[in-house]
Design an enzyme around this catalytic site. Sequence first.
Site, PDB file in Angstrom:
ATOM      1  N   HIS A  84       0.852  -1.196   0.000  1.00 57.45           N
ATOM      2  CA  HIS A  84       0.000   0.000   0.000  1.00 57.45           C
ATOM      3  C   HIS A  84       0.885   1.243   0.000  1.00 57.45           C
ATOM      4  CE1 HIS A  84      -3.515   2.487   0.823  1.00 57.45           C
ATOM      5  NE2 HIS A  84      -2.668   3.229   1.523  1.00 57.45           N
ATOM      6  N   ASP A 163     -14.667   3.042   7.765  1.00 59.32           N
ATOM      7  CA  ASP A 163     -13.608   3.859   7.170  1.00 59.32           C
ATOM      8  C   ASP A 163     -14.107   4.577   5.921  1.00 59.32           C
ATOM      9  OD1 ASP A 163     -10.836   4.785   6.756  1.00 59.32           O
ATOM     10  OD2 ASP A 163     -11.131   3.676   4.895  1.00 59.32           O
ATOM     11  N   ARG A 170     -13.710  13.034   6.537  1.00 60.60           N
ATOM     12  CA  ARG A 170     -12.419  13.696   6.821  1.00 60.60           C
ATOM     13  C   ARG A 170     -11.981  14.537   5.632  1.00 60.60           C
ATOM     14  NH1 ARG A 170      -8.906   8.918   7.420  1.00 60.60           N
ATOM     15  NH2 ARG A 170      -7.206  10.389   7.606  1.00 60.60           N
ATOM     16  N   SER A 185      -7.065   3.993   9.225  1.00 62.04           N
ATOM     17  CA  SER A 185      -7.844   3.903   7.986  1.00 62.04           C
ATOM     18  C   SER A 185      -7.187   2.901   7.033  1.00 62.04           C
ATOM     19  CB  SER A 185      -7.899   5.298   7.350  1.00 62.04           C
ATOM     20  OG  SER A 185      -8.274   5.238   6.004  1.00 62.04           O
ATOM     21  N   LYS A 189      -8.389  -1.488   6.426  1.00 62.48           N
ATOM     22  CA  LYS A 189      -8.758  -2.063   5.119  1.00 62.48           C
ATOM     23  C   LYS A 189      -7.822  -3.207   4.754  1.00 62.48           C
ATOM     24  CE  LYS A 189      -8.723   2.134   3.586  1.00 62.48           C
ATOM     25  NZ  LYS A 189      -8.852   3.467   3.043  1.00 62.48           N
TER      26      LYS A 189
HETATM   27  N1  URA Z   1      -5.414   6.594   2.496  1.00 64.15           N
HETATM   28  C1  URA Z   1      -6.362   5.971   3.228  1.00 64.15           C
HETATM   29  O1  URA Z   1      -6.843   4.902   2.877  1.00 64.15           O
HETATM   30  N2  URA Z   1      -6.752   6.575   4.367  1.00 64.15           N
HETATM   31  C2  URA Z   1      -6.250   7.727   4.789  1.00 64.15           C
HETATM   32  O2  URA Z   1      -6.652   8.193   5.841  1.00 64.15           O
HETATM   33  C3  URA Z   1      -5.277   8.370   4.022  1.00 64.15           C
HETATM   34  C4  URA Z   1      -4.864   7.766   2.871  1.00 64.15           C
END
Ligand code: URA
Length: 429
Positions: A84, A163, A170, A185, A189
């Site tokens: 990621h 999220d 956000r 966050s 995931k």
């Molecule tokens: N990417 C995400 O999935 N969440 C965040 O809070 C920032 C970047």
Amino acid sequence: MAPSAVEVINAKRDGGRLTDEQIDWVLAGYTAGDVADEQMAALAMAILLNGMDAAEVARWTQAMIDSGEVLSLPDVGRPLVDKHSTGGVGDKITLPLAPLVAACGAAVPQLSGRGLGHTGGTLDKLESIPGWRAALSLDEIAAQLADVGAVICATTPTLAPADRKLYALRDVTGTVESIPLIASSIMSKKIAEGTGGLVLDVKVGSGAFMKTLPHARELAATMVEIGTAHGLATTALLTDMSVPLGRAVGNALEVAESVEVLRGGGPADVVELTVALAREMLALAGLTDVDPVEVLASGAAYPVWERMIAAQGGDPAAPLPMARHVVPVVAQTDGVLAQCDAMAVGIAAWRLGAGRARKEDTVQAAAGVRLLVDVGEQVSAGQPLLELHTDTPQALPGARAALAAGLVVADPGSGPAVRPPLLLDAVRP
Ligand code: URA
């Protein structure tokens, strides 16, 4: 007695810590619609200002995971490992990386999102390939992992729904840049996705969320700690994002550059980062006797790319969309390209149509920026420094304005202009 939203907000506003019960209650309530957006926005701002300790972040992450389902991918006969990136300009690395790691023997289940703001989304890039489809069922994901070894597809709505809702909130309340909220966050995931190992690419610099190395280290350490606590083998690389990655920024432009890399060519920085991340992923997968440099240079990852794209309905041989208007930006004076700011280029590409301002906007597949000169290279007055690609010429003045302060040609006597190193640090458990 159940906590009230105001009590939870006040506790964090006044610098206190949230109890496990408060965290579970507020996230379950928000997902169900019982805690209002304005209350969650106030809490997110209190968290941004006052932080959360490690135990709070761990509980917050678990509550986000518990808001949805955890995928249990069947045994596909290879170790599962994912990557990621926290997001950057020209960051197309997932495109060459997933087929490369699959060509080396692991399986990559990459559930991705779309871009918002100045950073592009992996799905937006792949959708510039005619016929390619992002939405796959769980059975399709498992079958493709077993057959091809790599899947890049849309995340399912059932993964960490708290999220999904909170991130959108956000985004419009100035509360994205909180380390505990970003870390929970991303990790909620990835943990819910069911991967066996995770490599994080934490970007540092003007084009990234984290502008400084100490902040990026803190984010990386928080995420590695969360992953480790959840039994997910996690490591992080900290990499430069003060300059765009590669020479292509924009959806189809980045696909074309990724294909160059998969065919054994492409810009040196894209190759360097792809290989560095592949090494980390292969180490987590226990595949240390294969050398990703050799596999990439041999072109063996390219057939995996073709199969990965074809399995999702895409035609890897189809011509990519081309912009109707391609306009150069030229150097005004002789000198050295001293600065090519990632944020400026990202905003220019976004204004040209490569990105979206609101999540319901569509993106132009062919829009973006192609860089023609590297930082440190000598240029002459009138020489094109980059090209602006767009289908909407009315976007050109805005893109030029975005680049105005970010593209600097300096007197060669003003000292050496060098690009910062790409690999800045690593964080391991
Ligand atoms: N990417 C995400 O999935 N969440 C965040 O809070 C920032 C970047």
